[in-house]
Design a protein around this motif. Structure first.
Motif, mmCIF file in Angstrom:
data_model
loop_
_atom_site.group_PDB
_atom_site.id
_atom_site.type_symbol
_atom_site.label_atom_id
_atom_site.label_comp_id
_atom_site.label_asym_id
_atom_site.label_seq_id
_atom_site.Cartn_x
_atom_site.Cartn_y
_atom_site.Cartn_z
ATOM 1 N N VAL A 31 -9.408 -7.579 3.342
ATOM 2 C CA VAL A 31 -10.541 -8.336 3.888
ATOM 3 C C VAL A 31 -10.031 -9.539 4.678
ATOM 4 C CG1 VAL A 31 -12.508 -9.809 3.267
ATOM 5 C CG2 VAL A 31 -12.237 -7.566 2.201
ATOM 6 N N GLU A 32 -9.004 -10.196 4.152
ATOM 7 C CA GLU A 32 -8.416 -11.336 4.863
ATOM 8 C C GLU A 32 -7.837 -10.914 6.205
ATOM 9 O OE1 GLU A 32 -5.523 -12.920 2.233
ATOM 10 O OE2 GLU A 32 -6.994 -13.880 0.899
ATOM 11 N N ASN A 33 -7.484 -9.646 6.313
ATOM 12 C CA ASN A 33 -6.941 -9.116 7.565
ATOM 13 C C ASN A 33 -8.008 -8.436 8.417
ATOM 14 O OD1 ASN A 33 -3.714 -9.168 7.808
ATOM 15 N ND2 ASN A 33 -4.283 -9.119 5.630
ATOM 16 N N GLY A 34 -9.266 -8.748 8.133
ATOM 17 C CA GLY A 34 -10.359 -8.296 8.986
ATOM 18 C C GLY A 34 -10.869 -6.897 8.732
ATOM 19 N N MET A 35 -10.527 -6.297 7.608
ATOM 20 C CA MET A 35 -10.987 -4.945 7.316
ATOM 21 C C MET A 35 -12.182 -4.972 6.373
ATOM 22 S SD MET A 35 -7.301 -3.023 6.875
ATOM 23 C CE MET A 35 -5.884 -3.670 7.794
ATOM 24 N N ALA A 36 -12.994 -3.946 6.442
ATOM 25 C CA ALA A 36 -14.113 -3.784 5.524
ATOM 26 C C ALA A 36 -13.674 -2.829 4.416
ATOM 27 C CB ALA A 36 -15.329 -3.230 6.257
ATOM 28 N N VAL A 37 -13.862 -3.224 3.167
ATOM 29 C CA VAL A 37 -13.308 -2.468 2.044
ATOM 30 C C VAL A 37 -14.380 -2.070 1.046
ATOM 31 C CG1 VAL A 37 -11.671 -2.550 0.109
ATOM 32 C CG2 VAL A 37 -11.118 -3.711 2.265
ATOM 33 N N PHE A 112 4.702 -3.080 -5.025
ATOM 34 C CA PHE A 112 4.771 -3.204 -3.583
ATOM 35 C C PHE A 112 4.215 -4.572 -3.202
ATOM 36 C CE2 PHE A 112 0.760 -1.321 -4.803
ATOM 37 C CZ PHE A 112 -0.158 -2.136 -4.159
ATOM 38 N N SER A 113 4.507 -4.998 -1.988
ATOM 39 C CA SER A 113 3.955 -6.265 -1.512
ATOM 40 C C SER A 113 2.691 -5.976 -0.712
ATOM 41 C CB SER A 113 4.962 -7.001 -0.627
ATOM 42 O OG SER A 113 5.110 -6.359 0.624
ATOM 43 N N THR A 118 -0.299 -3.673 3.933
ATOM 44 C CA THR A 118 -1.155 -3.966 5.079
ATOM 45 C C THR A 118 -0.502 -3.485 6.369
ATOM 46 O OG1 THR A 118 -2.061 -5.914 3.966
ATOM 47 C CG2 THR A 118 -2.359 -5.782 6.347
ATOM 48 N N ALA A 119 0.800 -3.684 6.499
ATOM 49 C CA ALA A 119 1.522 -3.246 7.702
ATOM 50 C C ALA A 119 1.465 -1.730 7.840
ATOM 51 C CB ALA A 119 2.969 -3.720 7.643
ATOM 52 N N ARG A 120 1.604 -1.031 6.730
ATOM 53 C CA ARG A 120 1.568 0.431 6.789
ATOM 54 C C ARG A 120 0.166 0.927 7.129
ATOM 55 N NH1 ARG A 120 5.747 3.281 2.699
ATOM 56 N NH2 ARG A 120 7.515 1.892 3.012
ATOM 57 N N ILE A 121 -0.834 0.267 6.575
ATOM 58 C CA ILE A 121 -2.218 0.642 6.889
ATOM 59 C C ILE A 121 -2.485 0.430 8.374
ATOM 60 C CG2 ILE A 121 -4.626 -0.068 6.594
ATOM 61 C CD1 ILE A 121 -3.999 -0.483 3.626
ATOM 62 N N ARG A 122 -2.053 -0.704 8.902
ATOM 63 C CA ARG A 122 -2.254 -0.978 10.327
ATOM 64 C C ARG A 122 -1.528 0.056 11.188
ATOM 65 N NH1 ARG A 122 -5.002 -5.273 11.585
ATOM 66 N NH2 ARG A 122 -5.148 -7.097 10.218
ATOM 67 N N ALA A 123 -0.326 0.463 10.770
ATOM 68 C CA ALA A 123 0.426 1.462 11.524
ATOM 69 C C ALA A 123 -0.320 2.791 11.562
ATOM 70 C CB ALA A 123 1.812 1.646 10.910
ATOM 71 N N LEU A 124 -0.866 3.193 10.421
ATOM 72 C CA LEU A 124 -1.637 4.435 10.378
ATOM 73 C C LEU A 124 -2.887 4.343 11.245
ATOM 74 C CD1 LEU A 124 -1.492 5.597 6.647
ATOM 75 C CD2 LEU A 124 -0.559 6.770 8.635
ATOM 76 N N LEU A 125 -3.562 3.206 11.187
ATOM 77 C CA LEU A 125 -4.780 3.025 11.974
ATOM 78 C C LEU A 125 -4.467 3.035 13.469
ATOM 79 C CD1 LEU A 125 -6.552 0.270 9.839
ATOM 80 C CD2 LEU A 125 -7.270 2.659 10.091
ATOM 81 N N ARG A 126 -3.347 2.460 13.863
ATOM 82 C CA ARG A 126 -2.969 2.460 15.283
ATOM 83 C C ARG A 126 -2.713 3.876 15.767
ATOM 84 N NH1 ARG A 126 0.122 -2.167 13.995
ATOM 85 N NH2 ARG A 126 1.991 -0.886 13.756
ATOM 86 N N ARG A 127 -2.078 4.697 14.939
ATOM 87 C CA ARG A 127 -1.743 6.045 15.375
ATOM 88 C C ARG A 127 -2.962 6.955 15.429
ATOM 89 N NH1 ARG A 127 2.459 5.245 11.860
ATOM 90 N NH2 ARG A 127 1.931 6.925 10.456
ATOM 91 N N THR A 128 -3.994 6.649 14.664
ATOM 92 C CA THR A 128 -5.184 7.489 14.686
ATOM 93 C C THR A 128 -6.210 7.005 15.692
ATOM 94 O OG1 THR A 128 -6.091 6.213 12.835
ATOM 95 C CG2 THR A 128 -4.954 8.261 12.316
ATOM 96 N N HIS A 194 6.797 8.342 13.165
ATOM 97 C CA HIS A 194 6.841 7.373 12.061
ATOM 98 C C HIS A 194 6.719 8.074 10.709
ATOM 99 C CE1 HIS A 194 6.320 4.040 14.935
ATOM 100 N NE2 HIS A 194 5.512 4.875 15.543
ATOM 101 N N ALA A 195 7.086 9.340 10.651
ATOM 102 C CA ALA A 195 6.942 10.092 9.406
ATOM 103 C C ALA A 195 7.862 9.588 8.319
ATOM 104 C CB ALA A 195 7.214 11.586 9.648
ATOM 105 N N GLY A 196 8.831 8.745 8.666
ATOM 106 C CA GLY A 196 9.738 8.212 7.657
ATOM 107 C C GLY A 196 9.174 7.023 6.922
ATOM 108 N N LEU A 197 7.940 6.609 7.225
ATOM 109 C CA LEU A 197 7.374 5.445 6.554
ATOM 110 C C LEU A 197 7.292 5.628 5.055
ATOM 111 C CD1 LEU A 197 4.462 4.373 8.921
ATOM 112 C CD2 LEU A 197 6.500 3.062 8.374
ATOM 113 N N ALA A 198 7.189 6.882 4.619
ATOM 114 C CA ALA A 198 7.051 7.124 3.193
ATOM 115 C C ALA A 198 8.362 6.918 2.452
ATOM 116 C CB ALA A 198 6.536 8.545 2.946
ATOM 117 N N GLY A 199 9.413 6.636 3.163
ATOM 118 C CA GLY A 199 10.694 6.420 2.508
ATOM 119 C C GLY A 199 11.800 6.974 3.378
ATOM 120 N N PRO A 200 13.030 6.593 3.136
ATOM 121 C CA PRO A 200 14.143 7.039 3.971
ATOM 122 C C PRO A 200 14.554 8.459 3.628
ATOM 123 C CG PRO A 200 14.968 5.690 2.197
ATOM 124 C CD PRO A 200 13.459 5.677 2.082
ATOM 125 N N ILE A 201 13.644 9.388 3.795
ATOM 126 C CA ILE A 201 13.932 10.780 3.446
ATOM 127 C C ILE A 201 13.729 11.650 4.682
ATOM 128 C CG2 ILE A 201 13.488 10.717 0.963
ATOM 129 C CD1 ILE A 201 10.634 11.573 1.549
#
Length: 243
Positions: A31-37, A112-113, A118-128, A194-201
């Motif tokens: 919410v602090e980052n402007g999202m509706a939850v 997790f932090s 939040t960064a990962r959520i934003r990355a997913l939202l940008r790609r979609t 960006h499929a490696g976001l889930a880990g270095p695999i």
């Protein structure tokens, strides 16, 4: 579960988490980052919210009362292409691979932090989201009777039936279509999707390719369109046309 301050406009995120403290922390951060939850404590509550509203992304905990997150993710992938970020205390590679195989778009392990999530959520939202610069490019790509709709981010088979894809599967197919006839290494594909976001695999790319083959190949065990190049990566053999 209801938490205050969830009415702000922005990307609409559904958190499926039964731990109140984690849900509260995630909700406040987003919410602090402007999202509706909105928050659901179980798969059943999630289903009600999905029927009554639209969401841009789902944060889904694996360990839930009743139906677990992996089962929920598998079920959702039969119905929707909404990005799914799995949240779990499990950290072994096999668990991440299972999450990817059933259609999760990203995988975050506890602890997790909030900043990282939040960064990962934003990355997913940008790609979609449909990028403005994409409007100058072709709106549809075609190969072997298949159609890739770049505006709606949809895949249609030769009979024009829509085939559900995850965020990474669509990005991967788009990368192959735009580089048809060219060998793409796993490292290149990790950078494109960006499929490696889930880990270095590195295996995450192989998982997504396997799932993509099951959707576009007549026989995924003997692929014709999407071939493996030993020590090289993958080669998309189809002729791609723009429209």
């Amino acid at each position: 579960m209801h938490l205050p301050g969830q009415a702000r406009h922005g990307a609409r995120v559904l958190i499926v988490e039964d731990d109140f403290e984690i849900a509260r922390m995630l909700s406040e951060t987003l919410v602090e980052n402007g999202m509706a939850v909105q928050i659901a404590e179980s798969g059943a509550e999630m289903d009600v919210l999905l029927r009554n509203g639209k969401f841009d992304l789902i944060v889904l905990d694996v360990m839930l009362p009743g139906e677990d997150g992996l089962s929920i993710c598998r079920r959702l992938r039969l119905e929707t292409t909404i990005p799914i970020l799995m949240l779990t205390a499990l950290g072994e590679e096999i668990d991440r691979v299972v999450g990817l195989e059933i259609g999760a778009d990203d995988y975050v392990t506890k602890p997790f932090s909030a900043r990282e999530l939040t960064a990962r959520i934003r990355a997913l939202l940008r790609r979609t989201a449909y990028p403005s610069q994409e409007r100058a490019r072709p709106k549809v790509l075609r190969f072997n009777g298949w159609q890739v709709d770049l505006i709606r981010r949809q895949l249609h088979d030769p009979s024009n039936a829509r085939v559900a894809t995850t965020t990474h599967e669509f990005d991967l197919l788009l990368a192959f279509c735009r580089n048809a006839g060219r060998v793409l290494s796993r490292e290149q594909l990790l950078g494109v999707t960006h499929a490696g976001l889930a880990g270095p695999i590195e295996r995450s790319i192989d998982v997504h390719v396997s799932r993509l083959r099951q959707k576009i190949e007549k026989d995924a065990r003997d692929p014709v369109l999407l071939k493996t190049v030993r020590l090289g990566g993958y080669l998309f053999t189809a002729t791609v046309e723009e429209a």
